[in-house]
Design an enzyme around this catalytic site. Structure first.
Site, PDB file in Angstrom:
ATOM      1  N   ALA A 251       0.792  -1.229   0.162  1.00 31.40           N
ATOM      2  CA  ALA A 251       0.097  -0.075  -0.029  1.00 31.40           C
ATOM      3  C   ALA A 251       1.032   1.322  -0.115  1.00 31.40           C
ATOM      4  O   ALA A 251       0.250   2.410  -0.297  1.00 31.40           O
ATOM      5  CB  ALA A 251      -1.089  -0.108   1.120  1.00 31.40           C
TER       6      ALA A 251
ATOM      7  N   ARG B 287       8.878   8.323  -4.347  1.00 31.17           N
ATOM      8  CA  ARG B 287      10.215   8.515  -4.752  1.00 31.17           C
ATOM      9  C   ARG B 287      10.039   7.926  -6.247  1.00 31.17           C
ATOM     10  O   ARG B 287      11.309   8.283  -7.065  1.00 31.17           O
ATOM     11  CB  ARG B 287      11.111   7.928  -4.016  1.00 31.17           C
ATOM     12  CG  ARG B 287      11.817   8.987  -2.980  1.00 31.17           C
ATOM     13  CD  ARG B 287      12.946   8.359  -2.383  1.00 31.17           C
ATOM     14  NE  ARG B 287      12.615   7.451  -1.149  1.00 31.17           N
ATOM     15  CZ  ARG B 287      13.544   6.738  -0.868  1.00 31.17           C
ATOM     16  NH1 ARG B 287      14.778   6.673  -1.003  1.00 31.17           N
ATOM     17  NH2 ARG B 287      13.281   5.739   0.197  1.00 31.17           N
TER      18      ARG B 287
ATOM     19  N   GLY C 180       1.440   3.263   8.475  1.00 30.03           N
ATOM     20  CA  GLY C 180       2.529   2.533   8.720  1.00 30.03           C
ATOM     21  C   GLY C 180       2.501   1.070   8.604  1.00 30.03           C
ATOM     22  O   GLY C 180       1.392   0.343   8.237  1.00 30.03           O
TER      23      GLY C 180
ATOM     24  N   GLY D 248      16.092   0.177   9.298  1.00 28.95           N
ATOM     25  CA  GLY D 248      16.023   0.245  10.862  1.00 28.95           C
ATOM     26  C   GLY D 248      17.092  -0.792  11.278  1.00 28.95           C
ATOM     27  O   GLY D 248      17.654  -1.756  10.664  1.00 28.95           O
TER      28      GLY D 248
ATOM     29  N   SER E 132      11.638  -7.409 -60.553  1.00 27.60           N
ATOM     30  CA  SER E 132      12.237  -6.349 -59.743  1.00 27.60           C
ATOM     31  C   SER E 132      11.396  -5.139 -59.819  1.00 27.60           C
ATOM     32  O   SER E 132      10.869  -4.855 -60.747  1.00 27.60           O
ATOM     33  CB  SER E 132      13.673  -5.910 -59.797  1.00 27.60           C
ATOM     34  OG  SER E 132      14.669  -6.938 -59.518  1.00 27.60           O
TER      35      SER E 132
ATOM     36  N   ALA F   7       9.819  -6.835 -64.583  1.00 26.55           N
ATOM     37  CA  ALA F   7      10.270  -5.684 -63.907  1.00 26.55           C
ATOM     38  C   ALA F   7       9.646  -4.396 -64.044  1.00 26.55           C
ATOM     39  O   ALA F   7       9.432  -4.031 -65.225  1.00 26.55           O
ATOM     40  CB  ALA F   7      11.907  -5.879 -63.951  1.00 26.55           C
TER      41      ALA F   7
ATOM     42  N   ARG G   9       4.131  -1.751 -68.395  1.00 25.80           N
ATOM     43  CA  ARG G   9       5.067  -0.708 -68.244  1.00 25.80           C
ATOM     44  C   ARG G   9       5.223   0.028 -69.446  1.00 25.80           C
ATOM     45  O   ARG G   9       4.689  -0.902 -70.487  1.00 25.80           O
ATOM     46  CB  ARG G   9       6.250  -0.839 -67.925  1.00 25.80           C
ATOM     47  CG  ARG G   9       6.951  -2.184 -68.704  1.00 25.80           C
ATOM     48  CD  ARG G   9       8.313  -2.667 -68.068  1.00 25.80           C
ATOM     49  NE  ARG G   9       8.811  -3.552 -69.099  1.00 25.80           N
ATOM     50  CZ  ARG G   9       9.706  -4.468 -68.909  1.00 25.80           C
ATOM     51  NH1 ARG G   9      10.001  -4.743 -67.438  1.00 25.80           N
ATOM     52  NH2 ARG G   9      10.230  -5.081 -69.754  1.00 25.80           N
TER      53      ARG G   9
HETATM   54  C1  UD1 Z   1      10.438  -0.631   7.244  1.00 19.21           C
HETATM   55  C2  UD1 Z   1      10.880  -1.111   8.841  1.00 19.21           C
HETATM   56  C3  UD1 Z   1      12.382  -0.922   8.846  1.00 19.21           C
HETATM   57  C4  UD1 Z   1      13.058  -1.872   7.706  1.00 19.21           C
HETATM   58  C5  UD1 Z   1      12.511  -1.221   6.273  1.00 19.21           C
HETATM   59  C6  UD1 Z   1      13.068  -2.358   5.417  1.00 19.21           C
HETATM   60  C7  UD1 Z   1       9.110  -0.448   9.848  1.00 19.21           C
HETATM   61  C8  UD1 Z   1       8.480   0.817  11.029  1.00 19.21           C
HETATM   62  N1  UD1 Z   1      10.154  -0.102   9.548  1.00 19.21           N
HETATM   63  O1  UD1 Z   1      10.683   0.636   7.049  1.00 19.21           O
HETATM   64  O2  UD1 Z   1      12.993  -1.271   9.948  1.00 19.21           O
HETATM   65  O3  UD1 Z   1      14.475  -1.558   7.822  1.00 19.21           O
HETATM   66  O4  UD1 Z   1      11.153  -1.390   6.336  1.00 19.21           O
HETATM   67  O5  UD1 Z   1      12.454  -1.892   4.209  1.00 19.21           O
HETATM   68  O6  UD1 Z   1       8.175  -1.281   9.647  1.00 19.21           O
HETATM   69  N2  UD1 Z   1       3.493  -0.236   3.607  1.00 19.21           N
HETATM   70  C9  UD1 Z   1       2.089  -0.222   3.461  1.00 19.21           C
HETATM   71  N3  UD1 Z   1       1.517   0.639   4.295  1.00 19.21           N
HETATM   72  C10 UD1 Z   1       1.898   1.560   5.012  1.00 19.21           C
HETATM   73  C11 UD1 Z   1       3.407   1.589   5.013  1.00 19.21           C
HETATM   74  C12 UD1 Z   1       4.160   0.778   4.356  1.00 19.21           C
HETATM   75  O7  UD1 Z   1       1.635  -0.944   2.779  1.00 19.21           O
HETATM   76  O8  UD1 Z   1       1.060   2.502   5.894  1.00 19.21           O
HETATM   77  C13 UD1 Z   1       4.125  -1.130   2.945  1.00 19.21           C
HETATM   78  C14 UD1 Z   1       5.199  -0.471   1.667  1.00 19.21           C
HETATM   79  O9  UD1 Z   1       4.368  -0.610   0.455  1.00 19.21           O
HETATM   80  C15 UD1 Z   1       6.424  -1.307   1.612  1.00 19.21           C
HETATM   81  C16 UD1 Z   1       6.515  -1.854   2.953  1.00 19.21           C
HETATM   82  O10 UD1 Z   1       5.229  -1.441   3.597  1.00 19.21           O
HETATM   83  O11 UD1 Z   1       6.093  -2.401   0.832  1.00 19.21           O
HETATM   84  C17 UD1 Z   1       7.709  -1.031   3.635  1.00 19.21           C
HETATM   85  O12 UD1 Z   1       7.330   0.338   3.820  1.00 19.21           O
HETATM   86  P1  UD1 Z   1       8.305   1.261   3.929  1.00 19.21           P
HETATM   87  O13 UD1 Z   1       7.903   2.624   4.175  1.00 19.21           O
HETATM   88  O14 UD1 Z   1       9.322   1.375   2.637  1.00 19.21           O
HETATM   89  O15 UD1 Z   1       9.203   0.849   5.195  1.00 19.21           O
HETATM   90  P2  UD1 Z   1       9.890   1.796   6.481  1.00 19.21           P
HETATM   91  O16 UD1 Z   1       8.931   1.905   7.265  1.00 19.21           O
HETATM   92  O17 UD1 Z   1      10.608   2.847   5.704  1.00 19.21           O
END
Ligand code: UD1
Ligand code: CA
Length: 471
Positions: A18, A23, A85, A147, A412, A430, A447
């Protein structure tokens, strides 16, 4: 989906997809971006399928309706209403799993190089450790913004600190959280319920669920990977290109191990699902894309581009473009041919240099060797279309068909103004512009008759002399 091993607890896979992918700077959901001819999410689903889970749930945003369209039968979509998150995303993924008592594997839709072996090893580690959660970690030379894994004195996982929340000392740790886990559903569910967004981003961190499990005295195991490629995520188009290159290398290696000679793997572009038969030689700078198939003992390249093309055995395709066409066994194509959709070259046929063919059938052993355009035509067998022939198939309103029989020899620079039929064993002279049918066995001549003007050069020179005197 069923489990082969009846002793193991049931397994569900939740794939997080999600994220906004800001980026990528794209209107397309990140997980649908292409890696070697298919959306990156498809590879993650394949990896998940290889461990035969009971359920696969893909978590998407409410606005990402293009994602469910690519899900295979048996894969479910869960919607994360707000992107709050990773912890909240997994909570959304568990909603369709109410009452499910087993293990839940968490994968990321934007980490597409994970394969079945990797996922199976993570799962195995989890089962052996009898852990409440097993998390994948890796040591990186450049741990960037991942992380960090903080270990306790005994070497156990003590904490996962997000980069933005980490102290300088913690940022110095090079072991990172890859983000791929297996949880026990029964312990994960209540932990997710307790998450609070008291961090730098105000998000519900999945990593905090790990902390809650640690605090409650559960076993937290780690699966320590040393395969950086498997753990690589896509956040930008720069990383997308790196992932594409890695996947392409795998696909090319698979071909080589199956008996295909690849002259220059670095410049050979192969999409997922492309098949090539043994003892075929793929020369440098060649693209085999989409649903392309090449048979055995053929030679493709250098410099050929095939998309959704079928090429048979013992065929040659040199420096040519082939799109949605069939090149049968023993055919010769190129150099510099453009074979467009709905074209069939029957066995042993030839489309040579600077030849364009679309929506046509060229019969067995027939040849179009040089500088010709053939469109909307059917050519029989053992015919020869001479240099510089054109099927004039378009009158500005409609396309018209040309029919050329067996054993025909065109001259040709013949232009065939369609619709027209040239019968079996017929010839054209041709330079003819053929506007009416040529009956079988006939010669079509259309022709001006040649007329030679004798003494022309002498008279021309004399005229010039006279003009100069008058000046
Ligand atoms: C997360 C981890 C971090 C780890 C990193 C590896 C947490 C808090 N942190 O970082 O420790 O090193 O992944 O890549 O978990 N996604 C959702 N919904 C959301 C947010 C994210 O579906 O609300 C999905 C994203 O599409 C992605 C994955 O979760 O596939 C990771 O999300 P991303 O934001 O890249 O990870 P971080 O929070 O930066
Ligand atoms: Ca990420």
């Amino acid at each position: 989906m069923s489990t082969a091993d009846t002793k193991r607890p049931p397994l569900a896979v939740v794939i997080l997809a999600a994220g906004l992918g800001t980026r990528m700077k794209s209107d397309v959901p990140k997980v649908l971006h292409d890696v070697c001819g298919r959306p990156m999410l498809a590879y993650v689903i394949d990896a998940a399928l290889s461990v035969s889970p009971e359920r696969i749930i893909v978590v998407t945003g409410p606005d990402q309706d293009a994602i469910p369209e690519i899900l295979p039968v048996g894969c479910e979509r869960a919607v994360q209403q707000e992107r709050r998150g990773t912890g909240d995303a997994v909570r959304a993924g568990l909603e369709p799993l109410q009452g499910f008592a087993g293990d839940v594997m968490v994968l990321y839709g934007d980490v597409p190089l994970v394969d079945g072996d990797f996922v199976a090893a993570l799962h195995q580690r989890h089962l052996e450790a009898e852990a409440a959660v097993t998390l994948t970690t890796i040591e990186l030379d450049d741990p960037e913004h991942y992380g960090r894994i903080v270990r306790d004195a005994e070497g156990g996982v003590a904490r996962i600190v997000e980069y933005r929340d980490a102290s300088p000392a913690e940022r110095g740790i090079d072991e990172i959280n890859v983000g791929l886990y297996v949880f026990r559903a029964g312990t994960l569910r209540p932990a997710l319920g307790k998450l609070e967004g008291d961090n730098d981003q105000g998000e519900l961190y999945l990593t905090d669920a790990v902390h809650l499990l640690l605090d409650a005295g559960h076993t937290v195991a780690s699966f320590e990977s040393d395969d950086e490629e498997m753990c690589m995520g896509v956040n930008s188009r720069v990383e997308l290109a790196i992932v594409n290159a890695a996947m392409r290398r795998r696909l090319v290696e698979r071909l080589m191990l199956a008996g295909v000679t690849v002259e220059d793997p670095g410049t050979t572009y192969v999409d997922w699902g492309v098949e090539v038969g043994r003892d075929t030689l793929i020369r440098a700078n060649t693209h085999l894309l989409g649903r392309t198939t090449v048979g055995a003992a053929s030679e493709v390249g250098p410099g050929s581009f095939l998309r959704d093309a079928f090429v048979g055995d013992r065929a040659r395709v040199v420096s040519s473009h082939l799109h949605e066409c069939v090149i049968s066994s023993g055919c010769n194509v190129g150099p510099f041919a453009f074979i467009r959709p709905n074209t069939v070259l029957a066995e042993g046929a030839k489309a040579g240099t600077f030849v364009e063919i679309k929506n046509s059938r060229i019969g067995e052993r027939s040849k179009v060797p040089h500088l010709s355009y053939v469109g909307d035509a059917v050519v029989g067998k053992d015919s020869n279309i001479a240099a510089g022939n054109i099927t004039a198939n378009y009158d500005g309103y409609d396309k018209h068909a040309t029919t050329i029989g067996d054993r025909v020899r065109t001259g040709s620079d013949t232009t065939v103004v369609a619709p027209v039929t040239i019968g079996d064993d017929a010839f054209t002279a041709a330079g003819s512009v053929i506007t009416r049918d040529v009956p079988p066995g006939s010669l079509g001549v259309a022709r001006e008759q040649q007329k030679n003007i004798e003494g022309y050069a002498e008279r021309r020179a004399a005229r010039r002399l006279r003009e100069q005197r008058h000046d």
